[in-house]
Design a protein around this motif. Structure first.
Motif, PDB file in Angstrom:
ATOM      1  N   PHE A   1      -6.215  -0.714  -6.666  1.00  0.00           N
ATOM      2  CA  PHE A   1      -7.181   0.286  -6.187  1.00  0.00           C
ATOM      3  C   PHE A   1      -6.447   1.568  -5.845  1.00  0.00           C
ATOM      4  O   PHE A   1      -5.304   1.535  -5.383  1.00  0.00           O
ATOM      5  N   SER A   2      -7.100   2.682  -6.053  1.00  0.00           N
ATOM      6  CA  SER A   2      -6.574   3.963  -5.588  1.00  0.00           C
ATOM      7  C   SER A   2      -7.756   4.755  -5.054  1.00  0.00           C
ATOM      8  O   SER A   2      -8.722   4.995  -5.780  1.00  0.00           O
ATOM      9  N   GLY A   3      -7.694   5.109  -3.792  1.00  0.00           N
ATOM     10  CA  GLY A   3      -8.825   5.852  -3.239  1.00  0.00           C
ATOM     11  C   GLY A   3      -8.659   6.116  -1.759  1.00  0.00           C
ATOM     12  O   GLY A   3      -7.546   6.104  -1.231  1.00  0.00           O
ATOM     13  N   SER A   4      -9.782   6.311  -1.124  1.00  0.00           N
ATOM     14  CA  SER A   4      -9.797   6.759   0.260  1.00  0.00           C
ATOM     15  C   SER A   4      -9.130   5.760   1.220  1.00  0.00           C
ATOM     16  O   SER A   4      -9.417   4.566   1.194  1.00  0.00           O
TER      17      SER A   4
ATOM     18  N   LEU B   1       0.859  -1.176   0.000  1.00  0.00           N
ATOM     19  CA  LEU B   1       0.000   0.000   0.000  1.00  0.00           C
ATOM     20  C   LEU B   1       0.897   1.228   0.000  1.00  0.00           C
ATOM     21  O   LEU B   1       1.902   1.260   0.710  1.00  0.00           O
ATOM     22  N   LEU B   2       0.532   2.206  -0.788  1.00  0.00           N
ATOM     23  CA  LEU B   2       1.266   3.467  -0.797  1.00  0.00           C
ATOM     24  C   LEU B   2       0.336   4.546  -0.271  1.00  0.00           C
ATOM     25  O   LEU B   2      -0.701   4.839  -0.882  1.00  0.00           O
TER      26      LEU B   2
ATOM     27  N   ARG C   1      -5.149   9.431   0.715  1.00  0.00           N
ATOM     28  CA  ARG C   1      -5.327   8.524  -0.432  1.00  0.00           C
ATOM     29  C   ARG C   1      -4.343   7.369  -0.332  1.00  0.00           C
ATOM     30  O   ARG C   1      -3.172   7.577  -0.003  1.00  0.00           O
ATOM     31  N   VAL C   2      -4.846   6.193  -0.632  1.00  0.00           N
ATOM     32  CA  VAL C   2      -4.006   4.993  -0.612  1.00  0.00           C
ATOM     33  C   VAL C   2      -4.052   4.335  -1.988  1.00  0.00           C
ATOM     34  O   VAL C   2      -5.114   4.196  -2.579  1.00  0.00           O
ATOM     35  N   ASP C   3      -2.886   3.969  -2.482  1.00  0.00           N
ATOM     36  CA  ASP C   3      -2.803   3.177  -3.712  1.00  0.00           C
ATOM     37  C   ASP C   3      -2.447   1.755  -3.308  1.00  0.00           C
ATOM     38  O   ASP C   3      -1.503   1.547  -2.540  1.00  0.00           O
ATOM     39  N   CYS C   4      -3.206   0.793  -3.801  1.00  0.00           N
ATOM     40  CA  CYS C   4      -2.988  -0.613  -3.435  1.00  0.00           C
ATOM     41  C   CYS C   4      -2.356  -1.344  -4.618  1.00  0.00           C
ATOM     42  O   CYS C   4      -2.950  -1.362  -5.706  1.00  0.00           O
TER      43      CYS C   4
END
Lengths: 68, 226
Positions: B191-194, B142-143, B150-153
Protein backbone atom coordinates in the motif's frame (compact mmCIF):
# COMPACT_ATOMS: atom_id res chain seq x y z
CA UNK A 1 20.70 -15.59 14.12
CA UNK A 2 18.66 -18.74 14.42
CA UNK A 3 15.65 -20.29 16.11
CA UNK A 4 17.24 -20.08 19.54
CA UNK A 5 17.50 -16.29 19.29
CA UNK A 6 21.13 -16.47 18.31
CA UNK A 7 24.05 -18.80 18.76
CA UNK A 8 27.73 -17.97 19.11
CA UNK A 9 29.55 -19.96 16.44
CA UNK A 10 33.08 -18.84 17.19
CA UNK A 11 35.08 -16.39 19.26
CA UNK A 12 38.57 -15.33 18.30
CA UNK A 13 41.38 -12.89 18.87
CA UNK A 14 43.29 -11.59 15.88
CA UNK A 15 46.57 -12.71 17.50
CA UNK A 16 45.39 -16.29 18.07
CA UNK A 17 45.85 -18.13 14.73
CA UNK A 18 44.19 -21.34 15.92
CA UNK A 19 41.07 -19.49 17.06
CA UNK A 20 41.01 -17.45 13.86
CA UNK A 21 41.31 -20.61 11.77
CA UNK A 22 38.44 -22.24 13.66
CA UNK A 23 36.37 -19.09 13.24
CA UNK A 24 37.09 -18.95 9.51
CA UNK A 25 36.03 -22.58 9.16
CA UNK A 26 32.79 -21.98 11.05
CA UNK A 27 32.21 -18.82 9.03
CA UNK A 28 32.62 -20.59 5.67
CA UNK A 29 30.43 -23.47 6.78
CA UNK A 30 27.57 -21.09 7.51
CA UNK A 31 28.04 -19.21 4.24
CA UNK A 32 27.81 -22.57 2.44
CA UNK A 33 24.53 -23.17 4.27
CA UNK A 34 23.16 -19.98 2.71
CA UNK A 35 23.71 -17.49 5.51
CA UNK A 36 24.87 -13.95 4.72
CA UNK A 37 27.54 -12.37 6.90
CA UNK A 38 27.09 -8.80 8.08
CA UNK A 39 29.23 -6.37 9.99
CA UNK A 40 28.12 -3.04 11.38
CA UNK A 41 30.18 -0.25 9.84
CA UNK A 42 28.73 2.71 11.73
CA UNK A 43 25.45 4.01 13.10
CA UNK A 44 22.68 2.73 10.84
CA UNK A 45 25.08 1.11 8.43
CA UNK A 46 25.98 -2.48 7.72
CA UNK A 47 28.02 -4.25 5.11
CA UNK A 48 28.00 -7.76 3.77
CA UNK A 49 31.31 -9.63 3.94
CA UNK A 50 32.41 -12.91 2.43
CA UNK A 51 35.77 -13.25 4.20
CA UNK A 52 35.85 -13.23 7.97
CA UNK A 53 37.00 -9.74 9.05
CA UNK A 54 39.25 -10.79 11.94
CA UNK A 55 39.39 -7.24 13.30
CA UNK A 56 35.59 -6.90 13.54
CA UNK A 57 33.98 -6.91 16.98
CA UNK A 58 31.02 -8.97 15.83
CA UNK A 59 30.04 -10.67 12.63
CA UNK A 60 26.35 -11.52 12.38
CA UNK A 61 25.07 -14.24 10.10
CA UNK A 62 21.59 -13.73 8.78
CA UNK A 63 19.30 -15.55 6.40
CA UNK A 64 18.21 -14.01 3.10
CA UNK A 65 15.04 -11.93 3.15
CA UNK A 66 12.24 -12.09 0.60
CA UNK A 67 9.15 -10.12 -0.32
CA UNK A 68 6.05 -11.50 1.36
CA UNK B 1 37.24 -6.34 5.66
CA UNK B 2 36.04 -7.64 2.32
CA UNK B 3 32.76 -6.33 1.02
CA UNK B 4 31.21 -8.70 -1.43
CA UNK B 5 29.10 -8.52 -4.48
CA UNK B 6 27.67 -11.76 -5.77
CA UNK B 7 28.31 -12.24 -9.48
CA UNK B 8 26.58 -9.53 -11.48
CA UNK B 9 25.90 -7.28 -8.48
CA UNK B 10 27.74 -4.09 -7.62
CA UNK B 11 29.38 -3.88 -4.17
CA UNK B 12 26.98 -2.75 -1.48
CA UNK B 13 23.96 -4.09 -3.33
CA UNK B 14 21.71 -6.42 -1.35
CA UNK B 15 22.30 -9.93 -2.74
CA UNK B 16 18.61 -10.77 -2.47
CA UNK B 17 17.91 -8.32 -5.31
CA UNK B 18 19.27 -10.98 -7.69
CA UNK B 19 16.12 -12.99 -6.99
CA UNK B 20 13.98 -10.11 -8.32
CA UNK B 21 16.26 -9.08 -11.18
CA UNK B 22 13.31 -7.95 -13.31
CA UNK B 23 12.33 -5.22 -10.85
CA UNK B 24 13.71 -1.73 -11.39
CA UNK B 25 15.70 -0.57 -8.38
CA UNK B 26 13.55 1.55 -6.08
CA UNK B 27 14.89 5.06 -5.60
CA UNK B 28 13.22 8.29 -4.43
CA UNK B 29 12.00 9.20 -7.92
CA UNK B 30 10.54 5.75 -8.49
CA UNK B 31 8.86 5.84 -5.08
CA UNK B 32 7.25 9.12 -6.00
CA UNK B 33 5.97 7.70 -9.28
CA UNK B 34 4.62 4.62 -7.52
CA UNK B 35 2.91 6.85 -4.94
CA UNK B 36 1.23 8.91 -7.65
CA UNK B 37 0.07 5.74 -9.38
CA UNK B 38 -1.45 4.46 -6.12
CA UNK B 39 -3.31 7.76 -5.66
CA UNK B 40 -4.52 7.66 -9.25
CA UNK B 41 -5.68 4.05 -8.86
CA UNK B 42 -7.55 4.93 -5.67
CA UNK B 43 -9.27 7.85 -7.38
CA UNK B 44 -10.16 5.58 -10.30
CA UNK B 45 -11.76 3.13 -7.88
CA UNK B 46 -13.61 5.71 -5.81
CA UNK B 47 -14.74 8.28 -8.33
CA UNK B 48 -17.15 6.06 -10.37
CA UNK B 49 -19.00 5.07 -7.19
CA UNK B 50 -19.22 8.65 -5.96
CA UNK B 51 -20.45 9.86 -9.36
CA UNK B 52 -22.92 7.00 -9.63
CA UNK B 53 -24.26 7.74 -6.14
CA UNK B 54 -24.62 11.45 -6.90
CA UNK B 55 -26.24 10.76 -10.27
CA UNK B 56 -28.76 8.36 -8.74
CA UNK B 57 -29.87 10.91 -6.16
CA UNK B 58 -30.04 13.64 -8.79
CA UNK B 59 -32.11 11.50 -11.18
CA UNK B 60 -34.38 9.92 -8.59
CA UNK B 61 -34.23 10.88 -4.91
CA UNK B 62 -36.06 7.66 -4.07
CA UNK B 63 -32.95 5.75 -5.16
CA UNK B 64 -31.06 7.18 -2.17
CA UNK B 65 -30.54 3.72 -0.58
CA UNK B 66 -28.81 2.49 -3.72
CA UNK B 67 -26.79 5.70 -3.83
CA UNK B 68 -25.72 5.06 -0.24
CA UNK B 69 -24.49 1.60 -1.24
CA UNK B 70 -22.41 3.24 -3.97
CA UNK B 71 -20.93 5.72 -1.47
CA UNK B 72 -20.23 2.88 0.95
CA UNK B 73 -18.26 1.14 -1.80
CA UNK B 74 -16.35 4.36 -2.40
CA UNK B 75 -15.42 4.40 1.27
CA UNK B 76 -14.71 0.71 1.73
CA UNK B 77 -12.37 0.14 -1.22
CA UNK B 78 -9.62 2.57 -0.07
CA UNK B 79 -10.17 1.36 3.51
CA UNK B 80 -9.47 -2.22 2.44
CA UNK B 81 -6.28 -1.13 0.69
CA UNK B 82 -5.14 0.72 3.81
CA UNK B 83 -5.93 -2.35 5.94
CA UNK B 84 -3.83 -4.45 3.63
CA UNK B 85 -1.00 -1.98 4.16
CA UNK B 86 -1.32 -1.94 7.94
CA UNK B 87 -1.43 -5.75 8.00
CA UNK B 88 2.23 -5.98 6.97
CA UNK B 89 3.03 -4.99 10.57
CA UNK B 90 0.91 -7.69 12.14
CA UNK B 91 3.09 -9.57 14.64
CA UNK B 92 3.48 -13.31 14.35
CA UNK B 93 2.74 -15.79 17.11
CA UNK B 94 5.41 -15.65 19.81
CA UNK B 95 7.87 -18.58 20.13
CA UNK B 96 9.27 -19.75 23.41
CA UNK B 97 10.20 -17.04 25.87
CA UNK B 98 13.89 -18.01 26.15
CA UNK B 99 14.62 -17.61 22.43
CA UNK B 100 12.60 -14.40 22.33
CA UNK B 101 14.73 -12.98 25.17
CA UNK B 102 17.97 -14.07 23.51
CA UNK B 103 16.94 -12.52 20.20
CA UNK B 104 15.90 -9.34 21.96
CA UNK B 105 19.41 -9.01 23.39
CA UNK B 106 20.95 -9.08 19.92
CA UNK B 107 18.42 -6.64 18.51
CA UNK B 108 19.09 -4.34 21.46
CA UNK B 109 22.77 -4.30 20.50
CA UNK B 110 21.88 -3.09 17.00
CA UNK B 111 19.85 -0.05 18.01
CA UNK B 112 20.33 2.84 20.38
CA UNK B 113 18.56 3.57 23.63
CA UNK B 114 15.61 5.54 22.22
CA UNK B 115 14.88 2.87 19.59
CA UNK B 116 15.13 0.13 22.22
CA UNK B 117 12.52 1.93 24.31
CA UNK B 118 10.27 2.42 21.30
CA UNK B 119 10.57 -1.26 20.42
CA UNK B 120 9.71 -2.28 23.97
CA UNK B 121 6.62 -0.10 23.79
CA UNK B 122 5.45 -0.81 20.24
CA UNK B 123 7.21 -3.96 18.98
CA UNK B 124 8.75 -2.20 15.97
CA UNK B 125 12.09 -0.52 15.33
CA UNK B 126 12.46 2.99 13.93
CA UNK B 127 15.30 3.49 11.47
CA UNK B 128 16.15 6.62 9.55
CA UNK B 129 17.11 6.15 5.91
CA UNK B 130 17.73 8.19 2.80
CA UNK B 131 14.26 7.43 1.39
CA UNK B 132 12.52 8.40 4.62
CA UNK B 133 11.94 7.06 8.11
CA UNK B 134 11.35 3.32 8.38
CA UNK B 135 9.43 1.30 10.91
CA UNK B 136 10.63 -2.26 10.79
CA UNK B 137 8.36 -5.01 12.05
CA UNK B 138 8.52 -8.79 11.99
CA UNK B 139 7.11 -9.34 8.54
CA UNK B 140 7.08 -5.95 6.97
CA UNK B 141 8.11 -2.33 7.14
CA UNK B 142 6.51 1.06 6.82
CA UNK B 143 8.32 3.90 5.11
CA UNK B 144 7.23 7.38 6.14
CA UNK B 145 8.49 9.72 3.49
CA UNK B 146 9.67 13.28 3.90
CA UNK B 147 6.78 15.43 5.13
CA UNK B 148 5.34 12.57 7.12
CA UNK B 149 2.00 12.39 5.33
CA UNK B 150 2.51 9.45 2.96
CA UNK B 151 3.32 5.95 4.11
CA UNK B 152 4.52 3.08 1.95
CA UNK B 153 3.77 -0.36 3.41
CA UNK B 154 6.19 -3.12 2.43
CA UNK B 155 5.65 -6.81 2.90
CA UNK B 156 9.03 -8.44 3.49
CA UNK B 157 10.44 -10.99 5.87
CA UNK B 158 12.62 -13.98 6.52
CA UNK B 159 11.05 -17.17 5.19
CA UNK B 160 11.55 -19.09 8.44
CA UNK B 161 8.46 -19.12 10.65
CA UNK B 162 10.39 -20.54 13.60
CA UNK B 163 12.57 -17.47 14.13
CA UNK B 164 11.83 -15.39 17.22
CA UNK B 165 10.20 -12.04 16.71
CA UNK B 166 13.21 -9.84 17.51
CA UNK B 167 15.40 -11.98 15.23
CA UNK B 168 13.04 -11.42 12.35
CA UNK B 169 13.28 -7.68 12.90
CA UNK B 170 17.08 -7.85 13.20
CA UNK B 171 17.29 -9.68 9.86
CA UNK B 172 15.28 -6.96 8.16
CA UNK B 173 17.14 -4.17 9.92
CA UNK B 174 20.53 -5.48 8.81
CA UNK B 175 19.32 -5.88 5.23
CA UNK B 176 17.90 -2.35 5.31
CA UNK B 177 21.16 -0.95 6.63
CA UNK B 178 23.14 -2.75 3.95
CA UNK B 179 21.21 -1.41 0.99
CA UNK B 180 18.06 0.63 1.56
CA UNK B 181 17.07 0.82 -2.10
CA UNK B 182 17.73 -2.90 -2.51
CA UNK B 183 15.57 -3.58 0.54
CA UNK B 184 12.68 -1.66 -1.03
CA UNK B 185 13.26 -3.48 -4.32
CA UNK B 186 13.07 -6.93 -2.72
CA UNK B 187 10.02 -6.06 -0.60
CA UNK B 188 6.52 -6.15 -2.05
CA UNK B 189 4.61 -2.89 -1.85
CA UNK B 190 1.25 -3.57 -0.20
CA UNK B 191 0.00 0.00 0.00
CA UNK B 192 1.07 3.58 -0.55
CA UNK B 193 -1.08 6.38 0.75
CA UNK B 194 -2.21 8.51 3.61
CA UNK B 195 -0.48 8.02 6.96
CA UNK B 196 -3.75 8.79 8.68
CA UNK B 197 -5.53 5.89 6.96
CA UNK B 198 -2.76 3.44 7.79
CA UNK B 199 -2.58 4.65 11.38
CA UNK B 200 -6.30 4.04 11.93
CA UNK B 201 -5.82 0.40 10.94
CA UNK B 202 -2.57 -0.27 12.79
CA UNK B 203 -2.64 -2.13 16.07
CA UNK B 204 -3.09 0.50 18.79
CA UNK B 205 0.24 -0.28 20.47
CA UNK B 206 2.08 0.43 17.19
CA UNK B 207 0.51 3.81 16.57
CA UNK B 208 3.00 5.75 18.73
CA UNK B 209 5.79 4.34 16.55
CA UNK B 210 4.11 5.65 13.41
CA UNK B 211 3.61 9.01 15.12
CA UNK B 212 7.30 9.08 16.05
CA UNK B 213 8.33 8.16 12.49
CA UNK B 214 6.05 10.80 11.06
CA UNK B 215 7.38 13.41 13.43
CA UNK B 216 10.95 12.41 12.54
CA UNK B 217 10.14 12.54 8.82
CA UNK B 218 8.71 16.05 9.21
CA UNK B 219 11.51 17.50 11.26
CA UNK B 220 14.63 15.59 10.33
CA UNK B 221 15.20 17.19 6.93
CA UNK B 222 17.23 15.38 4.30
CA UNK B 223 18.45 12.05 5.58
CA UNK B 224 22.04 10.92 5.19
CA UNK B 225 22.67 8.77 2.15
CA UNK B 226 22.94 5.07 2.92
Amino acid sequence: MDRTGHSTLAEWQADDPAAVEAAVEAFRRELDRGYLAMVTTGPGKAEQVRELPVDADTVILRKPIAGG
Amino acid sequence: MAAVAPPGLAPGVLPETAAVYWRPRVDAARLQRIGRLWTLTTVAHVLPFVLAGAALIWLEPLSAPVALVCLAHAYVIPALYASRGANVMRPARRRDATSERTALGLLGDLVDHAERDLHAQTGVVLERGALGTWLVGESGALLVRSGGRRVDCWCVGVPDPELPSADRIAHLLLALRTDEQGFATVANLAFSGSRRRVRARLRPEMRPALDAASSRARTAGPAPSM
